[in-house]
Design a protein around this motif. Structure first.
Motif, PDB file in Angstrom:
ATOM      1  N   UNK A 120      -5.474  -5.357   5.713  1.00  0.00           N
ATOM      2  CA  UNK A 120      -5.628  -3.949   6.067  1.00  0.00           C
ATOM      3  C   UNK A 120      -4.845  -3.054   5.109  1.00  0.00           C
ATOM      4  N   UNK A 121      -3.657  -3.544   4.697  1.00  0.00           N
ATOM      5  CA  UNK A 121      -2.878  -2.725   3.761  1.00  0.00           C
ATOM      6  C   UNK A 121      -3.609  -2.584   2.436  1.00  0.00           C
ATOM      7  N   UNK A 122      -4.226  -3.702   1.992  1.00  0.00           N
ATOM      8  CA  UNK A 122      -4.954  -3.627   0.718  1.00  0.00           C
ATOM      9  C   UNK A 122      -6.099  -2.654   0.839  1.00  0.00           C
ATOM     10  N   UNK A 123      -6.808  -2.756   1.990  1.00  0.00           N
ATOM     11  CA  UNK A 123      -7.958  -1.873   2.173  1.00  0.00           C
ATOM     12  C   UNK A 123      -7.503  -0.432   2.208  1.00  0.00           C
ATOM     13  N   UNK A 124      -6.379  -0.178   2.890  1.00  0.00           N
ATOM     14  CA  UNK A 124      -5.904   1.203   2.964  1.00  0.00           C
ATOM     15  C   UNK A 124      -5.552   1.720   1.583  1.00  0.00           C
ATOM     16  N   UNK A 125      -4.918   0.841   0.804  1.00  0.00           N
ATOM     17  CA  UNK A 125      -4.545   1.289  -0.550  1.00  0.00           C
ATOM     18  C   UNK A 125      -5.789   1.618  -1.343  1.00  0.00           C
ATOM     19  N   UNK A 126      -6.824   0.765  -1.260  1.00  0.00           N
ATOM     20  CA  UNK A 126      -8.048   1.036  -2.011  1.00  0.00           C
ATOM     21  C   UNK A 126      -8.684   2.344  -1.568  1.00  0.00           C
ATOM     22  N   UNK A 148       3.650  12.108   2.684  1.00  0.00           N
ATOM     23  CA  UNK A 148       4.936  11.432   2.805  1.00  0.00           C
ATOM     24  C   UNK A 148       4.975  10.832   4.202  1.00  0.00           C
ATOM     25  N   UNK A 149       4.975   9.509   4.268  1.00  0.00           N
ATOM     26  CA  UNK A 149       4.856   8.870   5.574  1.00  0.00           C
ATOM     27  C   UNK A 149       6.188   8.857   6.316  1.00  0.00           C
ATOM     28  N   UNK A 150       7.271   8.556   5.600  1.00  0.00           N
ATOM     29  CA  UNK A 150       8.556   8.444   6.294  1.00  0.00           C
ATOM     30  C   UNK A 150       9.675   8.711   5.313  1.00  0.00           C
ATOM     31  N   UNK A 196       0.821  -1.207   0.000  1.00  0.00           N
ATOM     32  CA  UNK A 196       0.000   0.000   0.000  1.00  0.00           C
ATOM     33  C   UNK A 196       0.857   1.260   0.000  1.00  0.00           C
ATOM     34  N   UNK A 197       2.162   1.092  -0.235  1.00  0.00           N
ATOM     35  CA  UNK A 197       3.042   2.249  -0.157  1.00  0.00           C
ATOM     36  C   UNK A 197       3.655   2.561  -1.512  1.00  0.00           C
ATOM     37  N   UNK A 219      15.771   9.560  -4.848  1.00  0.00           N
ATOM     38  CA  UNK A 219      16.177  10.595  -5.781  1.00  0.00           C
ATOM     39  C   UNK A 219      17.240  11.445  -5.141  1.00  0.00           C
ATOM     40  N   UNK A 220      17.152  12.752  -5.334  1.00  0.00           N
ATOM     41  CA  UNK A 220      18.126  13.638  -4.712  1.00  0.00           C
ATOM     42  C   UNK A 220      17.879  13.650  -3.222  1.00  0.00           C
ATOM     43  N   UNK A 221      18.940  13.598  -2.448  1.00  0.00           N
ATOM     44  CA  UNK A 221      18.711  13.579  -1.013  1.00  0.00           C
ATOM     45  C   UNK A 221      19.046  12.205  -0.480  1.00  0.00           C
ATOM     46  N   UNK A 222      19.688  12.120   0.656  1.00  0.00           N
ATOM     47  CA  UNK A 222      20.174  10.829   1.159  1.00  0.00           C
ATOM     48  C   UNK A 222      19.115  10.041   1.891  1.00  0.00           C
ATOM     49  N   UNK A 223      17.921   9.898   1.290  1.00  0.00           N
ATOM     50  CA  UNK A 223      16.905   9.112   1.974  1.00  0.00           C
ATOM     51  C   UNK A 223      15.963   8.441   0.994  1.00  0.00           C
ATOM     52  N   UNK A 224      15.304   7.399   1.525  1.00  0.00           N
ATOM     53  CA  UNK A 224      14.253   6.710   0.774  1.00  0.00           C
ATOM     54  C   UNK A 224      12.945   7.243   1.321  1.00  0.00           C
ATOM     55  N   UNK A 225      12.057   7.704   0.421  1.00  0.00           N
ATOM     56  CA  UNK A 225      10.786   8.243   0.906  1.00  0.00           C
ATOM     57  C   UNK A 225       9.689   7.213   0.775  1.00  0.00           C
ATOM     58  N   UNK A 226       8.943   7.037   1.868  1.00  0.00           N
ATOM     59  CA  UNK A 226       7.762   6.175   1.836  1.00  0.00           C
ATOM     60  C   UNK A 226       6.554   7.099   1.773  1.00  0.00           C
ATOM     61  N   UNK A 227       5.702   6.919   0.772  1.00  0.00           N
ATOM     62  CA  UNK A 227       4.539   7.794   0.641  1.00  0.00           C
ATOM     63  C   UNK A 227       3.275   6.963   0.525  1.00  0.00           C
ATOM     64  N   UNK A 228       2.157   7.609   0.846  1.00  0.00           N
ATOM     65  CA  UNK A 228       0.871   6.945   0.695  1.00  0.00           C
ATOM     66  C   UNK A 228       0.201   7.455  -0.566  1.00  0.00           C
TER      67      UNK A 228
END
Lengths: 323, 225
Positions: B133-139, A273-275, A253-254, A259-268
């Protein structure tokens, strides 16, 4: 490899072996290094297991793209594609299985190849590079059967939609073009920089990363990383990431992007941007997820450093492999 | 007390300790003997008591005491015997207690095993839940993203209403246009009728004038003859 060369090394591409136990990485000196993941992830791993088991020079120029099929590792350098058998690489033999060149119009320059993907439906290899065209090669016969023309500047990235059999290509001219793989005709052209919510004129209009997940598409580069709904061809969320993103993937679900910047971005998907997970290289070029093997399910990132970070739990950096 | 009784008692004592040790763990015979020798030696404890009892018994049987001394010796032997019996009873109880402790520990062990397996199952269940839950959140996120885009477009009801109003206006206007056209036709026809009557009247008047002038011209001509 002296310390100065190590300092200036950039990792441009990565690919996992079909069994999921080895990682191949290509750098800007044209070398490919094969690392053993099972040794590096085992409980009694040491300093030596974080070094490559095999390191050889594959091309004259930088290795911009690596791709694994079921049996071979394909690497693309300056205008040529080489194939190496994984079984041979594991046995430390560095003889290429074959080397081919797409047919270029001008024989003066040799354009570099930036991206390669495989169309599993008809077993063909799709490459895009510096000559603004997409070449399609049949894997069995090795003949380059078609050329897709349409981009006005070089192609950065390619992506394939399995369900509708469409090829997506993003280039320096800022356009994401969608081609039908069966008839080799252009279907759509999205100029991302023309949409106000995505455009960042201070960075340019180039598109350097593409990813698809059925009806959704991620694209980013000069314009901000944005999530598009392909049925309606409209941008649904724009991610507020400061730098230019070079690679993005969908995972569960992520959305993970580097890219630029020393981090991996986790987004929803919603646009938050989650983390942002810090890493050793100061800017990242490539992200790869090893989903083929459930024991060695890791994420590896590489960029402008001779070290490749390995994440076992995707939320923090576990250790680094180094060239 | 006969030798065989003493022997039997000490053998029983030895067997009790051995059994207790064996139940508690796999200790060999040698260790039991070694331990017993270390703790007891031949000096302290019940074995000494038994030895002393045997010696005093034989002494009591063979020697000639006065009745009081003999009786006191006898009392001392009986006490000593009672002490031996007491310590044997104690060891038996300790043995029973050890057996019960072992059973208790085995029950706890089985319990812990069961809870470990159930915890494993729960973990697997929870992992599946997380995936769902992850699937549901993604949807949900995808839905929200699309909904945001859709919201930017105007409401369908309003556009329909606007269309209807425009339609009505169009109809009214075309109605009016028809009416005006009809009127125009009617007026045209009326004017046409008017004009034709005027023209006919003019013709008749002209004709009349002509016949009148012809008449007056003819009559002077007749007079001149």
């Amino acid at each position: 490899m002296g310390p100065v060369e190590l300092l200036h090394m950039s990792v441009f591409s990565q690919s996992f072996s079909p069994c999921g136990r080895f990682l191949a990485a290509g750098n800007n000196y044209g070398e490919i290094a094969v690392f053993s993941l099972s040794a590096a992830l085992s409980p009694d791993a040491s300093e030596a297991s974080q070094k490559p088991i095999l390191n050889f020079t594959a091309h004259d120029g930088p290795v911009f793209s690596l791709l694994s099929t079921d049996t071979h590792l394909l690497s693309a350098g300056n205008g040529e594609i080489s194939a190496w058998s994984w079984a041979e690489l594991i046995k430390k033999s560095t003889k290429a299985a074959w080397t081919r060149k797409p047919s270029y119009e001008t024989s003066l320059e040799i354009p570099e190849i930036n991206a390669m993907i495989i169309n599993p439906k008809d077993n063909s290899l799709i490459v895009g590079g510096g000559d603004n065209n997409i070449h399609i090669m049949d894997m069995e016969t090795g003949i380059f059967k078609s050329v897709l023309k349409g981009h006005t500047d070089y192609i950065h990235c390619l992506c394939f939609k399995e369900r509708e059999e469409e090829i997506l290509s993003g280039g320096e001219d800022g356009a994401v073009r969608i081609w039908d793989a069966r008839t080799n005709r252009p279907v759509h052209c999205i100029e991302v920089f023309k949409y106000e919510e995505c455009a960042r004129p201070q960075f340019g209009k180039w598109i350097s990363c593409l990813a698809t997940d059925s009806d959704w598409m991620l694209c980013g580069g000069g314009p901000s990383l944005s999530l598009w709904h392909l049925r309606s061809m409209s941008p649904t969320s724009v991610f507020p990431l400061p730098g230019c993103q070079r690679e993005a993937v969908f995972y569960q679900d992520l959305i993970m992007s580097v890219g630029e910047g020393p981090h991996v971005s986790h987004c929803l998907h919603g646009g938050t941007v989650k983390a942002q997970i810090p890493c050793t290289p100061s800017s990242l070029n490539t992200l790869a997820l090893n989903l083929k093997n459930s024991e060695h399910r890791v994420m590896t990132v590489g960029g402008s450093s001779h070290q490749i970070d390995v994440f076992t739990n995707f939320s923090y950096r576990a250790f680094s492999l180094s060239f | 007390m006969s030798l065989c009784v003493r022997a039997r008692m000490s053998i029983k004592f030895f067997q009790l300790i051995q059994l207790a040790c064996w139940r508690m763990g796999s200790i060999t015979d040698d260790e039991v003997i070694r331990k017993r020798l270390l703790i007891d030696g031949d000096g302290a404890g019940d074995d000494r008591r038994i030895n002393v009892l045997m010696k005093s018994f034989t002494k009591w049987c063979h020697s000639s005491f006065s009745p009081e001394e003999g009786f006191s010796q006898y009392q001392r032997m009986v006490t000593s015997l009672a002490q031996c019996e007491f310590s044997m009873g104690k060891t038996l109880l300790v043995y029973d207690m050890n057996l019960k402790e072992m059973e208790n520990y085995e029950a706890i062990y089985a319990d812990i095993e069961k809870s470990i397996t159930s915890a494993h199952e729960k973990i697997a269940e929870c992992k599946k839940e997380i995936q769902r839950a992850k699937r549901i959140r993604k949807n949900r996120q995808e839905y929200d993203a699309l909904a945001r885009v859709i919201k930017q477009h105007p409401d369908r009801h309003e556009t329909l209403k606007q269309l209807e109003a425009l339609d009505k206006e169009l109809q009214e206007l075309s109605h009016i246009k028809e009416n005006v056209e009809d009127k125009l036709e009617l007026r045209k026809k009326q004017f046409h009728v008017l004009l034709t009557t005027i023209q006919e009247l003019q013709q008749t008047l002209e004709n009349d004038e002509k016949t009148d002038s012809d008449d007056t011209q003819e009559s002077p001509m007749e007079n001149g003859d």
